[in-house]
Enzyme design. Structure first.
Site, PDB file in Angstrom:
ATOM      1  N   GLY A  85      78.659  -8.814 100.571  1.00 47.29           N
ATOM      2  CA  GLY A  85      78.723  -8.818  99.113  1.00 47.29           C
ATOM      3  C   GLY A  85      78.411  -7.503  98.450  1.00 47.29           C
ATOM      4  O   GLY A  85      77.553  -7.443  97.574  1.00 47.29           O
TER       5      GLY A  85
ATOM      6  N   GLY B  74      84.928 -13.201 101.309  1.00 46.83           N
ATOM      7  CA  GLY B  74      86.381 -13.297 101.307  1.00 46.83           C
ATOM      8  C   GLY B  74      86.970 -13.514 102.684  1.00 46.83           C
ATOM      9  O   GLY B  74      88.069 -14.062 102.821  1.00 46.83           O
TER      10      GLY B  74
ATOM     11  N   GLU C 124      93.373  -6.418 102.063  1.00 51.17           N
ATOM     12  CA  GLU C 124      92.056  -5.815 102.283  1.00 51.17           C
ATOM     13  C   GLU C 124      92.224  -4.308 102.380  1.00 51.17           C
ATOM     14  O   GLU C 124      93.136  -3.815 103.042  1.00 51.17           O
ATOM     15  CB  GLU C 124      91.426  -6.372 103.562  1.00 51.17           C
ATOM     16  CG  GLU C 124      90.177  -5.656 104.046  1.00 51.17           C
ATOM     17  CD  GLU C 124      89.060  -5.589 103.009  1.00 51.17           C
ATOM     18  OE1 GLU C 124      88.553  -4.465 102.765  1.00 51.17           O
ATOM     19  OE2 GLU C 124      88.701  -6.643 102.443  1.00 51.17           O
TER      20      GLU C 124
ATOM     21  N   ARG D 122      87.254  -4.096 108.151  1.00 45.63           N
ATOM     22  CA  ARG D 122      87.044  -5.500 107.801  1.00 45.63           C
ATOM     23  C   ARG D 122      88.158  -6.376 108.361  1.00 45.63           C
ATOM     24  O   ARG D 122      87.913  -7.509 108.791  1.00 45.63           O
ATOM     25  CB  ARG D 122      86.940  -5.659 106.284  1.00 45.63           C
ATOM     26  CG  ARG D 122      85.627  -5.123 105.737  1.00 45.63           C
ATOM     27  CD  ARG D 122      85.463  -5.401 104.270  1.00 45.63           C
ATOM     28  NE  ARG D 122      84.093  -5.143 103.838  1.00 45.63           N
ATOM     29  CZ  ARG D 122      83.683  -5.265 102.589  1.00 45.63           C
ATOM     30  NH1 ARG D 122      84.534  -5.643 101.649  1.00 45.63           N
ATOM     31  NH2 ARG D 122      82.424  -5.028 102.274  1.00 45.63           N
TER      32      ARG D 122
ATOM     33  N   ASN E  58      95.679  -2.113  98.646  1.00 48.30           N
ATOM     34  CA  ASN E  58      94.859  -2.315  97.457  1.00 48.30           C
ATOM     35  C   ASN E  58      95.492  -3.403  96.594  1.00 48.30           C
ATOM     36  O   ASN E  58      96.657  -3.302  96.209  1.00 48.30           O
ATOM     37  CB  ASN E  58      94.749  -1.006  96.670  1.00 48.30           C
ATOM     38  CG  ASN E  58      93.685  -1.076  95.590  1.00 48.30           C
ATOM     39  OD1 ASN E  58      93.659  -1.992  94.783  1.00 48.30           O
ATOM     40  ND2 ASN E  58      92.798  -0.082  95.582  1.00 48.30           N
ATOM     41  N   ALA E  59      94.727  -4.436  96.288  1.00 48.08           N
ATOM     42  CA  ALA E  59      95.254  -5.561  95.520  1.00 48.08           C
ATOM     43  C   ALA E  59      95.773  -5.125  94.155  1.00 48.08           C
ATOM     44  O   ALA E  59      96.745  -5.690  93.646  1.00 48.08           O
ATOM     45  CB  ALA E  59      94.176  -6.624  95.354  1.00 48.08           C
TER      46      ALA E  59
ATOM     47  N   GLN F 291      88.931 -12.714  96.267  1.00 43.91           N
ATOM     48  CA  GLN F 291      87.521 -12.610  96.645  1.00 43.91           C
ATOM     49  C   GLN F 291      87.150 -11.181  97.013  1.00 43.91           C
ATOM     50  O   GLN F 291      86.368 -10.953  97.931  1.00 43.91           O
ATOM     51  CB  GLN F 291      87.173 -13.574  97.786  1.00 43.91           C
ATOM     52  CG  GLN F 291      86.821 -14.967  97.291  1.00 43.91           C
ATOM     53  CD  GLN F 291      85.992 -15.760  98.267  1.00 43.91           C
ATOM     54  OE1 GLN F 291      84.894 -15.348  98.635  1.00 43.91           O
ATOM     55  NE2 GLN F 291      86.506 -16.899  98.697  1.00 43.91           N
ATOM     56  N   THR F 292      87.691 -10.211  96.296  1.00 41.38           N
ATOM     57  CA  THR F 292      87.175  -8.854  96.424  1.00 41.38           C
ATOM     58  C   THR F 292      85.758  -8.815  95.846  1.00 41.38           C
ATOM     59  O   THR F 292      85.337  -9.730  95.149  1.00 41.38           O
ATOM     60  CB  THR F 292      88.064  -7.862  95.657  1.00 41.38           C
ATOM     61  OG1 THR F 292      88.145  -8.286  94.283  1.00 41.38           O
ATOM     62  CG2 THR F 292      89.467  -7.807  96.248  1.00 41.38           C
TER      63      THR F 292
ATOM     64  N   CYS G  88      78.258 -27.893 106.421  1.00 37.09           N
ATOM     65  CA  CYS G  88      78.746 -29.262 106.279  1.00 37.09           C
ATOM     66  C   CYS G  88      78.377 -29.753 104.884  1.00 37.09           C
ATOM     67  O   CYS G  88      77.201 -29.951 104.597  1.00 37.09           O
ATOM     68  CB  CYS G  88      78.113 -30.132 107.367  1.00 37.09           C
ATOM     69  SG  CYS G  88      78.541 -31.857 107.301  1.00 37.09           S
TER      70      CYS G  88
END
Length: 559
Positions: A53, A179, A197, A202, A243-244, A264-265, A411
């Site tokens: 994170g 992510g 990504e 990663r 790069n998104a 989820q970057t 769970c």
């Protein structure tokens, strides 16, 4: 006085087996889980104490880590260690049923709760960003978020595609600690996925751990694979280096239409977690040191481009949702006035579960033996025999999820079942069926433990999104109930100023005393989630409170 170090070239792994390095399992457990957070199989950047994170750390610096370890090894079962933003600051005499560790991370007085002020404190060695489970020592790798992501994709499939994601694909970005769960979750839900990504390391991590199936060489190759696999009805996950903020607008320009779009970057942290378009990662890290204000501006400008592309997909009718990284807020601050036109995942798909106290219940085997987890899997099925969805999840998890560090399982279960499972696990330790104690914890992303108006508490029906009394009450109640360690954090998931949240972990050591603590903690903890949602007026939560016999003076006594 030497300068505290945030870098050390060392590999850390938690001890395995039944030989104690601390005075009891109640102190051995937090010691092993702290070390497990920094296992190279678990952490994103363990040499800098970063677990996941962006800059979510397990300890403030290596000197603090060393002293935490030393203190836990010497801690008695009537003492409590206090940890302030990753630094051990005191040991006090308490009692046997008190927590052995109390943790407060990243908490700032609201007016000063900004990244700018936090970064000043961090640079002076006065603070640490604990994310959610990084600084609270209960991160279990990407598995910790897989089921929540899976449940989200499954529910989105129910709402938008009649419950069938075969032949459909998810577009997303970010393959970090959180992510990185997306590709596997999409596969388990029956969909293909394209996962963008910007760091090859990663992608390599997720390929190694089998969370992502394959990597495309470029965008054209990725789209060709998506077209082939969806036509064949195969659920294959594809990683793409890029790069998104560059790739999503290009997909819009080409007229490509995914079946679901999210992200989820690490957009919650523009200084450390989101690469501006056109920059290399090395340039980004260097300039973060020399010109942080310019880096933050560039990152947020790229987020605005990214969100505009997501909005374009939504306007085409593609189900589009925020997955809790605060990218909409960042884009809005850069002039995207309608950034919040697409919803967050909690109000869109997850809140009915929260109303029943259902959330990310997790446990880890301190023995290090995978068989202990497989035995607990079987026990869950035995005790919850009629939940086919849960059984399918456990079967898929065993088949597809590689353990990272100490073997663990996630769970999603709720009020009533958590205590039932915890007591059963404790009995398995007592009888010797399990080779060593189990720790039970959860993500801070849970039904009663977080206030986050852009994520978990977005669009509460009574308007109480920003009321943060609830996670404070949750932490206080878990402390009073006898959790083994309790944490209270600020800024996890969505960044400084946007969330407060609490966590707990309890040890199942097979003792009668542990059973009493487990019954209290694993009832009261999810009970606060039902309470919080009942107080907000959700009928599902009110009904659950009555069914479970919760004493809510303003609700159950009147309705």
């Amino acid at each position: 006085m030497t300068t505290p170090s945030k870098f050390r070239d060392i590999e850390i792994r938690a001890p395995r087996g039944t030989t104690l390095t601390a005075k009891s399992w109640l102190t051995e457990a937090p010691l092993r889980m702290l070390m497990n957070n920094l296992d190279p199989e678990v952490a994103e950047n363990p040499r800098e104490l970063v677990v996941y994170g962006g800059i979510g750390r397990a300890a403030r610096n290596w000197e603090c880590y060393d002293r935490i370890v030393e203190t836990l090894k010497q801690l008695n079962d009537d003492e409590t260690l206090l940890v302030q933003s990753g630094k051990p600051v005191g040991v006090f005499k308490t009692h046997a049923n008190a927590p052995r560790v109390l943790i407060a991370n990243s908490n700032l007085v609201p007016h000063w709760a900004t990244w700018e002020h936090f970064n000043e404190l961090d640079a002076k060695g006065l603070a640490m960003y604990g994310q959610m489970t990084a600084g609270s020592w209960i991160y279990i790798g990407s598995q910790g978020i897989v089921q929540g992501t899976y449940e989200t994709f499954v529910e989105a499939g129910r709402q938008h595609y009649d419950g069938n994601l075969k032949g459909r694909w998810v577009l997303t970005a970010g393959l970090g600690g959180m992510g990185g769960a997306q590709p596997l979750a999409a596969t388990l839900a029956g969909a293909c996925s394209l996962n963008i990504e910007c760091q090859q390391s990663r992608i390599d991590f997720r390929l190694r751990s089998r969370y992502v199936d394959e990597q495309a060489k470029d965008l054209d190759d990725a789209l060709a694979r998506i077209q082939r696999y969806t036509a064949e009805g195969k659920a294959i996950s594809i990683a793409l280096l890029g790069n998104a903020a560059e790739i999503l607008p290009e997909l819009v320009r080409r007229g490509v239409r995914p079946d679901m779009v999210t992200d989820q970057t690490s957009a919650h942290d523009p200084l450390n977690g989101y690469l501006p378009a056109g920059w290399s990662w090395e340039e980004y890290r260097d300039r973060a040191q020399t010109d942080p204000a310019a880096v933050v501006k560039a990152a947020k400008q790229s987020m605005a481009v990214h969100v505009r592309a997501m909005l374009a997909f939504q306007q085409q009718g593609v189900p589009t949702f925020d997955y809790g990284n605060n990218i909409r807020q960042m884009a809005k601050e850069e002039g995207v006035a309608n950034a919040f036109d697409f919803p967050g995942f909690v109000p869109a798909y997850i809140r009915p579960l929260f109303c029943r106290g259902i959330g990310p219940f997790r446990w880890a085997a301190l023995s290090g033996d995978p068989q202990d987890i497989y035995k607990t899997d079987a026990k869950v099925k035995q005790l919850i025999p009629d939940d086919a969805h849960l059984h399918r999840w456990l079967d898929m998890a065993r088949e597809r999820i590689s353990f990272q560090g100490l073997p663990a399982r996630i769970c999603w279960v709720g009020l009533g079942l958590r205590a039932k499972l915890g007591l059963a696990f404790n009995e398995m330790v007592r009888s010797g069926e399990l080779s060593a104690p189990i720790v039970i914890g959860r993500d801070h992303l849970d039904s009663g433990s977080v206030a986050s108006p852009n994520r978990e508490t977005e669009a509460m029906q009574d308007g109480s999104d920003a009321v943060s009394d609830w996670p404070l009450l949750n932490a206080l109640l878990n402390t009073a109930s006898g959790a083994t360690w309790v944490s209270l954090h600020h800024g996890g998931g969505v960044g400084m100023g946007f969330s407060q949240h609490s966590g707990m972990v309890i040890v199942c050591d097979g003792s009668d005393e542990a059973a009493e603590r487990i019954a209290r903690v694993l009832t009261n903890d999810p009970g606060t989630g039902v309470m919080r949602h009942a107080d907000a007026g959700y009928q599902v939560a009110i009904d659950c409170a009555k069914e479970q016999g919760l004493n809510l003076p303003m609700i159950t006594a009147q309705r």
